[in-house]
Design a protein around this motif. Structure first.
Motif, PDB file in Angstrom:
ATOM      1  N   PHE A  58      16.438   2.772  -2.629  1.00 31.29           N
ATOM      2  CA  PHE A  58      16.083   1.386  -1.751  1.00 31.29           C
ATOM      3  C   PHE A  58      14.895   1.080  -2.702  1.00 31.29           C
ATOM      4  O   PHE A  58      14.868  -0.132  -2.825  1.00 31.29           O
ATOM      5  N   PHE A  59      13.970   1.831  -2.776  1.00 31.09           N
ATOM      6  CA  PHE A  59      12.694   1.442  -3.558  1.00 31.09           C
ATOM      7  C   PHE A  59      12.888   1.105  -4.908  1.00 31.09           C
ATOM      8  O   PHE A  59      12.309   0.218  -5.238  1.00 31.09           O
ATOM      9  N   ASN A  60      14.043   1.630  -5.765  1.00 28.75           N
ATOM     10  CA  ASN A  60      14.233   1.136  -6.985  1.00 28.75           C
ATOM     11  C   ASN A  60      14.959  -0.375  -6.949  1.00 28.75           C
ATOM     12  O   ASN A  60      14.578  -0.916  -7.846  1.00 28.75           O
ATOM     13  N   LYS A  61      15.282  -0.890  -5.785  1.00 31.18           N
ATOM     14  CA  LYS A  61      15.973  -2.090  -5.853  1.00 31.18           C
ATOM     15  C   LYS A  61      14.642  -2.985  -5.595  1.00 31.18           C
ATOM     16  O   LYS A  61      14.567  -4.109  -6.263  1.00 31.18           O
ATOM     17  N   VAL A  62      13.674  -2.503  -4.584  1.00 24.84           N
ATOM     18  CA  VAL A  62      12.506  -3.218  -4.417  1.00 24.84           C
ATOM     19  C   VAL A  62      11.634  -3.368  -5.584  1.00 24.84           C
ATOM     20  O   VAL A  62      11.265  -4.444  -6.004  1.00 24.84           O
ATOM     21  N   LEU A  63      11.538  -2.467  -6.481  1.00 21.73           N
ATOM     22  CA  LEU A  63      10.938  -2.221  -7.768  1.00 21.73           C
ATOM     23  C   LEU A  63      11.341  -3.451  -8.597  1.00 21.73           C
ATOM     24  O   LEU A  63      10.677  -4.022  -9.440  1.00 21.73           O
ATOM     25  N   LEU A  64      12.668  -3.580  -8.945  1.00 23.63           N
ATOM     26  CA  LEU A  64      13.364  -4.476  -9.607  1.00 23.63           C
ATOM     27  C   LEU A  64      13.093  -5.835  -9.112  1.00 23.63           C
ATOM     28  O   LEU A  64      12.953  -6.644 -10.105  1.00 23.63           O
ATOM     29  N   ASP A  65      13.181  -6.039  -7.898  1.00 26.18           N
ATOM     30  CA  ASP A  65      12.642  -7.286  -7.259  1.00 26.18           C
ATOM     31  C   ASP A  65      11.359  -7.995  -7.681  1.00 26.18           C
ATOM     32  O   ASP A  65      11.069  -8.860  -8.071  1.00 26.18           O
ATOM     33  N   GLU A 119       0.971  -1.385  -0.156  1.00 22.56           N
ATOM     34  CA  GLU A 119      -0.089   0.017   0.052  1.00 22.56           C
ATOM     35  C   GLU A 119       0.827   1.191  -0.109  1.00 22.56           C
ATOM     36  O   GLU A 119       0.481   2.316  -0.587  1.00 22.56           O
ATOM     37  N   ALA A 120       1.838   1.521   0.832  1.00 15.87           N
ATOM     38  CA  ALA A 120       2.724   2.421   0.948  1.00 15.87           C
ATOM     39  C   ALA A 120       3.382   2.472  -0.413  1.00 15.87           C
ATOM     40  O   ALA A 120       3.807   3.617  -0.881  1.00 15.87           O
ATOM     41  N   ILE A 121       4.167   1.392  -1.415  1.00 16.55           N
ATOM     42  CA  ILE A 121       4.526   1.724  -2.601  1.00 16.55           C
ATOM     43  C   ILE A 121       3.476   2.209  -3.596  1.00 16.55           C
ATOM     44  O   ILE A 121       3.908   3.228  -4.323  1.00 16.55           O
ATOM     45  N   PHE A 122       2.314   1.751  -3.664  1.00 16.97           N
ATOM     46  CA  PHE A 122       1.341   2.436  -4.394  1.00 16.97           C
ATOM     47  C   PHE A 122       1.145   3.845  -4.020  1.00 16.97           C
ATOM     48  O   PHE A 122       1.020   4.726  -4.911  1.00 16.97           O
ATOM     49  N   ARG A 123       0.885   4.347  -2.701  1.00 17.06           N
ATOM     50  CA  ARG A 123       0.583   5.662  -2.519  1.00 17.06           C
ATOM     51  C   ARG A 123       1.946   6.600  -2.934  1.00 17.06           C
ATOM     52  O   ARG A 123       1.601   7.778  -2.861  1.00 17.06           O
ATOM     53  N   LYS A 124       3.091   6.126  -2.434  1.00 13.99           N
ATOM     54  CA  LYS A 124       4.171   6.963  -2.519  1.00 13.99           C
ATOM     55  C   LYS A 124       4.570   6.939  -4.017  1.00 13.99           C
ATOM     56  O   LYS A 124       5.037   8.052  -4.424  1.00 13.99           O
ATOM     57  N   TYR A 125       4.456   5.915  -4.751  1.00  8.89           N
ATOM     58  CA  TYR A 125       4.984   5.835  -6.061  1.00  8.89           C
ATOM     59  C   TYR A 125       4.241   5.613  -7.172  1.00  8.89           C
ATOM     60  O   TYR A 125       4.605   5.628  -8.455  1.00  8.89           O
ATOM     61  N   GLY A 126       3.115   5.209  -6.969  1.00 13.91           N
ATOM     62  CA  GLY A 126       2.018   4.966  -7.903  1.00 13.91           C
ATOM     63  C   GLY A 126       2.287   3.441  -8.697  1.00 13.91           C
ATOM     64  O   GLY A 126       1.450   3.160  -9.433  1.00 13.91           O
ATOM     65  N   TYR A 127       3.072   2.641  -7.958  1.00 11.23           N
ATOM     66  CA  TYR A 127       3.210   1.208  -8.576  1.00 11.23           C
ATOM     67  C   TYR A 127       2.099   0.321  -7.926  1.00 11.23           C
ATOM     68  O   TYR A 127       2.217   0.315  -6.586  1.00 11.23           O
ATOM     69  N   ASP A 128       1.396  -0.430  -8.405  1.00 18.34           N
ATOM     70  CA  ASP A 128       0.382  -1.283  -7.763  1.00 18.34           C
ATOM     71  C   ASP A 128       0.738  -2.700  -7.974  1.00 18.34           C
ATOM     72  O   ASP A 128       0.180  -3.180  -8.822  1.00 18.34           O
ATOM     73  N   PHE A 129       1.110  -3.346  -6.775  1.00 17.05           N
ATOM     74  CA  PHE A 129       1.377  -4.612  -6.696  1.00 17.05           C
ATOM     75  C   PHE A 129       0.234  -5.367  -5.809  1.00 17.05           C
ATOM     76  O   PHE A 129       0.668  -6.699  -5.255  1.00 17.05           O
TER      77      PHE A 129
END
Length: 279
Positions: A66-73, A19-29
Motif C-alpha cells: 500500500f505504501f508503494n501505491k502512495v509513493l507512486l501517488d 512523518e511516518a513515511i519518512f521514519r518508516k521508509y526514508g522518503y521525505d515529503f
C-alpha cells in the motif's frame, strides 16, 4: 498559558502521515507544497475507501504494497518528449555552443521521472555532434519510475505530439529515426542510452552530485515549499562547475531565491541560468 499553534485535525493527520513515511521508509515529503500533497493523498484515500488520513497512516506503516501505491501517488510523473519546444531550441542555439568548448560534458537530469526529457536531450546532443564526449546522469527517488525510464518505452498514441514537439524544438532529422514501433508502443533506440547512467537520488535527502556542466530540473521545484526549494537550489549550485548551466521549468525561477546572486540569467523566458565563475 502556553503558546499553541492553530492547525486543523486534517492538516495534523497529513503531517503525521508524512512523518511516518519518512521514519518508516526514508522518503521525505514533509516540505513538499501542502496543497499538492493533500490533493494527491486525498485521491488515494478516496480510491481506497478510507475515512481519514489516520487510517491511511495505519496502512502505510503496516502494508508496504500500500505504501508503494502512495509513493507512486506522490511522485512527480508529468513529462513529455521535448516539453516546451522553445526551451530546447534555446538550449540548442545558446547553451550547446558553450558546451562544445569542453573536452568532456557532464549532464544531470535531476528528477528525471519516466525519462522523456532525458531522451530528448540525448537526441539533441547527438544531432549537435557532442554525444560521444558526454556523460548523462538521470536520477529520481522513485526506483519504479526509474526502471520505466531505463526501458524507454512509451505509448504509440503520444508519438504524434512528441513528433510535433521535436520539429518545433529545432530537430534536424526525422523523429521516427530515434525509435522502433511495436504495436501500441515505441521503444527509444538503445544508442540513446549509451551515455546515460540511471541512478536513484533523492533531492530532499541526498547530497552533492558530482561537478556538472549542466543540470536540468524542470517542473519539480514547483512542488516544494520555499525552504525546500532553497535547499535544493543550493545543492544544484554546489553540484555545478564554475560557468555551469542550470535549467528550470517555465513556472520556476531563481529570482528571490537564496542563490540568485550566484547565477547570471542566460534566458529568463526559458529559465536558463549560468553559475558565475567568481562567487
Amino acid at each position: 498559558m502556553s503558546n499553541t499553534i492553530t492547525i486543523s485535525d486534517e492538516q495534523l493527520e497529513i503531517q503525521l502521515l508524512l512523518e511516518a513515511i519518512f521514519r518508516k521508509y526514508g522518503y521525505d515529503f514533509r516540505n513538499y507544497a501542502f496543497a499538492h500533497t493533500k490533493r494527491r493523498l486525498e485521491n488515494r484515500r478516496a480510491n481506497e475507501g478510507l475515512r481519514s488520513f489516520s487510517e491511511m497512516q495505519h496502512r502505510v506503516i503496516r502494508e508496504e504494497p500500500f505504501f508503494n501505491k502512495v509513493l507512486l501517488d506522490l511522485s512527480i510523473n508529468v513529462t513529455e518528449m521535448f516539453r516546451d519546444p522553445w526551451f530546447y531550441q534555446k538550449v540548442r542555439d545558446t547553451v550547446i555552443p558553450h558546451l562544445k568548448t569542453y573536452p568532456f560534458i557532464k549532464v544531470w537530469h535531476a528528477g528525471c521521472s519516466s525519462g522523456q526529457e532525458v531522451y530528448s536531450m540525448g537526441i539533441l546532443l547527438e544531432e549537435e555532434g557532442v554525444k560521444d564526449r558526454v556523460q548523462i546522469y538521470a536520477t529520481d527517488f522513485n526506483e519504479r519510475i526509474l526502471e520505466k525510464a531505463k526501458l524507454g518505452i512509451y505509448p504509440m498514441d503520444l508519438v504524434r505530439e512528441y513528433t510535433v514537439n521535436y520539429q518545433k524544438s529545432g530537430g534536424v532529422g526525422s523523429f521516427s529515426d530515434y525509435y522502433t514501433a511495436d504495436y501500441d508502443n515505441v521503444a527509444m533506440n538503445s544508442s540513446l542510452k549509451d551515455k546515460v547512467l540511471f541512478s536513484p537520488h533523492n533531492l530532499v535527502t541526498d547530497g552533492v552530485f558530482g561537478e556538472m556542466n549542466i543540470i536540468f530540473c524542470r517542473n519539480v521545484l514547483i512542488y516544494f515549499n520555499r525552504e525546500l526549494q532553497n535547499r535544493v537550489l543550493q545543492l544544484f549550485c554546489d553540484s555545478l562547475c564554475a560557468g555551469g548551466f542550470l535549467c528550470l521549468g517555465s513556472k520556476e525561477s531563481l529570482r528571490f531565491s537564496d542563490v540568485a546572486d550566484k547565477f547570471e540569467v542566460v534566458s529568463e523566458r526559458e529559465k536558463i541560468y549560468r553559475k558565475k565563475r567568481t562567487l
